[in-house]
Design a protein around this motif. Sequence first.
Motif, PDB file in Angstrom:
ATOM      1  N   GLN A 144     -13.399   0.449   1.908  1.00  0.00           N
ATOM      2  CA  GLN A 144     -12.202   1.033   1.314  1.00  0.00           C
ATOM      3  C   GLN A 144     -10.979   0.237   1.753  1.00  0.00           C
ATOM      4  O   GLN A 144     -10.994  -0.389   2.817  1.00  0.00           O
ATOM      5  CB  GLN A 144     -12.014   2.485   1.778  1.00  0.00           C
ATOM      6  CG  GLN A 144     -13.097   3.451   1.349  1.00  0.00           C
ATOM      7  CD  GLN A 144     -12.964   3.831  -0.108  1.00  0.00           C
ATOM      8  OE1 GLN A 144     -12.152   4.650  -0.475  1.00  0.00           O
ATOM      9  NE2 GLN A 144     -13.781   3.217  -0.957  1.00  0.00           N
ATOM     10  N   GLU A 145      -9.928   0.272   0.927  1.00  0.00           N
ATOM     11  CA  GLU A 145      -8.648  -0.251   1.405  1.00  0.00           C
ATOM     12  C   GLU A 145      -8.085   0.744   2.404  1.00  0.00           C
ATOM     13  O   GLU A 145      -8.191   1.966   2.203  1.00  0.00           O
ATOM     14  CB  GLU A 145      -7.673  -0.442   0.241  1.00  0.00           C
ATOM     15  CG  GLU A 145      -6.354  -1.080   0.673  1.00  0.00           C
ATOM     16  CD  GLU A 145      -5.381  -1.261  -0.470  1.00  0.00           C
ATOM     17  OE1 GLU A 145      -4.160  -1.092  -0.236  1.00  0.00           O
ATOM     18  OE2 GLU A 145      -5.831  -1.567  -1.599  1.00  0.00           O
ATOM     19  N   GLU A 146      -7.509   0.259   3.465  1.00  0.00           N
ATOM     20  CA  GLU A 146      -7.113   1.130   4.575  1.00  0.00           C
ATOM     21  C   GLU A 146      -6.080   2.179   4.194  1.00  0.00           C
ATOM     22  O   GLU A 146      -5.977   3.228   4.841  1.00  0.00           O
ATOM     23  CB  GLU A 146      -6.607   0.297   5.753  1.00  0.00           C
ATOM     24  CG  GLU A 146      -5.378  -0.522   5.461  1.00  0.00           C
ATOM     25  CD  GLU A 146      -4.976  -1.404   6.634  1.00  0.00           C
ATOM     26  OE1 GLU A 146      -3.823  -1.843   6.664  1.00  0.00           O
ATOM     27  OE2 GLU A 146      -5.829  -1.659   7.520  1.00  0.00           O
ATOM     28  N   SER A 147      -5.310   1.956   3.115  1.00  0.00           N
ATOM     29  CA  SER A 147      -4.283   2.919   2.727  1.00  0.00           C
ATOM     30  C   SER A 147      -4.796   3.978   1.756  1.00  0.00           C
ATOM     31  O   SER A 147      -4.076   4.921   1.437  1.00  0.00           O
ATOM     32  CB  SER A 147      -3.100   2.184   2.087  1.00  0.00           C
ATOM     33  OG  SER A 147      -3.469   1.620   0.836  1.00  0.00           O
ATOM     34  N   GLY A 157       0.781  -1.226   0.000  1.00  0.00           N
ATOM     35  CA  GLY A 157       0.000   0.000   0.000  1.00  0.00           C
ATOM     36  C   GLY A 157       0.813   1.276   0.000  1.00  0.00           C
ATOM     37  O   GLY A 157       2.038   1.295  -0.145  1.00  0.00           O
ATOM     38  N   GLN A 158       0.084   2.381   0.197  1.00  0.00           N
ATOM     39  CA  GLN A 158       0.655   3.721   0.055  1.00  0.00           C
ATOM     40  C   GLN A 158       1.758   4.013   1.075  1.00  0.00           C
ATOM     41  O   GLN A 158       2.709   4.717   0.762  1.00  0.00           O
ATOM     42  CB  GLN A 158      -0.463   4.746   0.210  1.00  0.00           C
ATOM     43  CG  GLN A 158      -1.465   4.760  -0.922  1.00  0.00           C
ATOM     44  CD  GLN A 158      -1.012   5.611  -2.088  1.00  0.00           C
ATOM     45  OE1 GLN A 158      -0.311   6.597  -1.897  1.00  0.00           O
ATOM     46  NE2 GLN A 158      -1.398   5.227  -3.282  1.00  0.00           N
ATOM     47  N   GLN A 159       1.626   3.488   2.278  1.00  0.00           N
ATOM     48  CA  GLN A 159       2.640   3.764   3.295  1.00  0.00           C
ATOM     49  C   GLN A 159       3.989   3.198   2.880  1.00  0.00           C
ATOM     50  O   GLN A 159       5.026   3.847   3.047  1.00  0.00           O
ATOM     51  CB  GLN A 159       2.209   3.169   4.640  1.00  0.00           C
ATOM     52  CG  GLN A 159       2.981   3.711   5.836  1.00  0.00           C
ATOM     53  CD  GLN A 159       2.749   5.194   6.056  1.00  0.00           C
ATOM     54  OE1 GLN A 159       1.615   5.632   6.201  1.00  0.00           O
ATOM     55  NE2 GLN A 159       3.824   5.971   6.074  1.00  0.00           N
ATOM     56  N   HIS A 187       2.520  12.957   0.881  1.00  0.00           N
ATOM     57  CA  HIS A 187       3.174  13.619   2.010  1.00  0.00           C
ATOM     58  C   HIS A 187       4.632  13.173   2.187  1.00  0.00           C
ATOM     59  O   HIS A 187       5.297  13.611   3.134  1.00  0.00           O
ATOM     60  CB  HIS A 187       2.404  13.342   3.296  1.00  0.00           C
ATOM     61  CG  HIS A 187       1.069  14.025   3.360  1.00  0.00           C
ATOM     62  ND1 HIS A 187       0.918  15.387   3.296  1.00  0.00           N
ATOM     63  CD2 HIS A 187      -0.192  13.522   3.451  1.00  0.00           C
ATOM     64  CE1 HIS A 187      -0.362  15.707   3.366  1.00  0.00           C
ATOM     65  NE2 HIS A 187      -1.060  14.582   3.450  1.00  0.00           N
ATOM     66  N   ALA A 188       5.104  12.323   1.301  1.00  0.00           N
ATOM     67  CA  ALA A 188       6.492  11.861   1.381  1.00  0.00           C
ATOM     68  C   ALA A 188       7.427  12.940   0.832  1.00  0.00           C
ATOM     69  O   ALA A 188       7.000  14.037   0.454  1.00  0.00           O
ATOM     70  CB  ALA A 188       6.649  10.556   0.608  1.00  0.00           C
ATOM     71  N   TRP A 193       4.903   2.543  -0.267  1.00  0.00           N
ATOM     72  CA  TRP A 193       5.352   3.328  -1.423  1.00  0.00           C
ATOM     73  C   TRP A 193       6.038   4.615  -0.959  1.00  0.00           C
ATOM     74  O   TRP A 193       7.064   5.014  -1.497  1.00  0.00           O
ATOM     75  CB  TRP A 193       4.169   3.675  -2.315  1.00  0.00           C
ATOM     76  CG  TRP A 193       3.648   2.541  -3.130  1.00  0.00           C
ATOM     77  CD1 TRP A 193       3.841   1.204  -2.919  1.00  0.00           C
ATOM     78  CD2 TRP A 193       2.809   2.640  -4.294  1.00  0.00           C
ATOM     79  NE1 TRP A 193       3.164   0.463  -3.866  1.00  0.00           N
ATOM     80  CE2 TRP A 193       2.531   1.319  -4.715  1.00  0.00           C
ATOM     81  CE3 TRP A 193       2.261   3.705  -4.989  1.00  0.00           C
ATOM     82  CZ2 TRP A 193       1.729   1.057  -5.838  1.00  0.00           C
ATOM     83  CZ3 TRP A 193       1.460   3.443  -6.096  1.00  0.00           C
ATOM     84  CH2 TRP A 193       1.205   2.141  -6.513  1.00  0.00           C
ATOM     85  N   ALA A 194       5.439   5.271   0.026  1.00  0.00           N
ATOM     86  CA  ALA A 194       6.004   6.517   0.537  1.00  0.00           C
ATOM     87  C   ALA A 194       7.403   6.284   1.099  1.00  0.00           C
ATOM     88  O   ALA A 194       8.333   7.064   0.852  1.00  0.00           O
ATOM     89  CB  ALA A 194       5.096   7.111   1.612  1.00  0.00           C
ATOM     90  N   SER A 195       7.555   5.200   1.856  1.00  0.00           N
ATOM     91  CA  SER A 195       8.860   4.881   2.424  1.00  0.00           C
ATOM     92  C   SER A 195       9.894   4.607   1.332  1.00  0.00           C
ATOM     93  O   SER A 195      11.036   5.064   1.407  1.00  0.00           O
ATOM     94  CB  SER A 195       8.731   3.662   3.347  1.00  0.00           C
ATOM     95  OG  SER A 195       9.983   3.266   3.860  1.00  0.00           O
ATOM     96  N   LEU A 196       9.476   3.876   0.300  1.00  0.00           N
ATOM     97  CA  LEU A 196      10.390   3.564  -0.801  1.00  0.00           C
ATOM     98  C   LEU A 196      10.763   4.814  -1.584  1.00  0.00           C
ATOM     99  O   LEU A 196      11.909   4.968  -2.024  1.00  0.00           O
ATOM    100  CB  LEU A 196       9.742   2.537  -1.731  1.00  0.00           C
ATOM    101  CG  LEU A 196       9.533   1.138  -1.149  1.00  0.00           C
ATOM    102  CD1 LEU A 196       8.743   0.262  -2.118  1.00  0.00           C
ATOM    103  CD2 LEU A 196      10.872   0.471  -0.823  1.00  0.00           C
ATOM    104  N   LEU A 197       9.817   5.729  -1.760  1.00  0.00           N
ATOM    105  CA  LEU A 197      10.113   6.978  -2.468  1.00  0.00           C
ATOM    106  C   LEU A 197      11.084   7.841  -1.676  1.00  0.00           C
ATOM    107  O   LEU A 197      11.937   8.520  -2.251  1.00  0.00           O
ATOM    108  CB  LEU A 197       8.818   7.755  -2.724  1.00  0.00           C
ATOM    109  CG  LEU A 197       7.977   7.294  -3.916  1.00  0.00           C
ATOM    110  CD1 LEU A 197       6.601   7.930  -3.869  1.00  0.00           C
ATOM    111  CD2 LEU A 197       8.666   7.627  -5.235  1.00  0.00           C
ATOM    112  N   ASN A 198      10.978   7.834  -0.360  1.00  0.00           N
ATOM    113  CA  ASN A 198      11.904   8.599   0.470  1.00  0.00           C
ATOM    114  C   ASN A 198      13.334   8.107   0.286  1.00  0.00           C
ATOM    115  O   ASN A 198      14.283   8.896   0.251  1.00  0.00           O
ATOM    116  CB  ASN A 198      11.513   8.507   1.945  1.00  0.00           C
ATOM    117  CG  ASN A 198      10.275   9.325   2.268  1.00  0.00           C
ATOM    118  OD1 ASN A 198       9.929  10.263   1.554  1.00  0.00           O
ATOM    119  ND2 ASN A 198       9.586   8.965   3.343  1.00  0.00           N
TER     120      ASN A 198
END
Length: 300
Positions: A153-156, A80-82, A107-108, A84-89
């Motif tokens: 909804q998916e939680e992310s 999920g998005q969390q 927000h990343a 992805w955000a970590s990987l983008l950072n």
Amino acid sequence: MYKHLTIVLLLLGEASYSQDQKQQDSGTAKPALMVVRYPDPPALHSIQAYKFELIHRALEITRREFGDYREVPYTGAGGGQQRWASLLNKADLINVAWTSPGTPVAHAEVIPIPIDISHGLLGYRICLINSSAPFKLDDAFNTGSLASLKIAQEESWSDVEIYRNNNIEPMLGPNFPSLFDMLGFKRFDCLPLGVNEVDLIYNEKKAHYPFLSIDTRLLIYYDFPLYLYVSKAQPLLAKRLQRGLTQMQNSGEFDQLFKQYHPQDISSLNLRSRKVICLKSPFLDQLTQCKQPLKYPEIN
């Protein structure tokens, strides 16, 4: 003889170094190969095909200006998005992804490219339902509210906050596949999906989930743009994708590619005959939302 040969080689090396230095100083040095890494979870590959091709075309038409490139899809980008955000950072496994405002990715440490690659269609939502337990819309029709329905909804997903902003607490699934299992157990009434994806997902999932059906009465709408986000560690890639998408818009290729990957005639969903419930997103200007009349999308 060896002494003279050594002198010649030294002079050649010096000349080569001097030429490279001049190129660097003048800004004409050959740029390093640009490596573009985006998430490609196997479970969502067919759904994301349009994004892959859009990124590819934006890179291809800017090749002369920005040089060669290599695309490296990352198939391990589940979670999920969390995640992805970590990987983008970190920018090592993925350096570009797509999402809507308000998500962890947005927000990343990223550079947004504010061009809606979904053409606004992602905000027009149609329910996937369990045909053996169709939901009743009477209360929703009378009040213009979704309070009487159980929404999933998916939680992310950032949509979660949109529903909560409108006093609706959705039922959450840990990932996309789990939502279909939950619908099979009749844990909720409606899984809202964008009109540009609902038919594709329905056809892809129907064989495994024969209870699936597309609701014909309700249309949920909220402003929901979909942007590309590039890691801040890759500003040149962000500039390149922005340039490429803008060129595609100006040439008409942007619209053509969208229609190619979204061949479904939106009119077949009968949007104009549905009950419309508009929700306000907390991520965008509240004053500009839910204006009437609603502009109905068409792909032709």
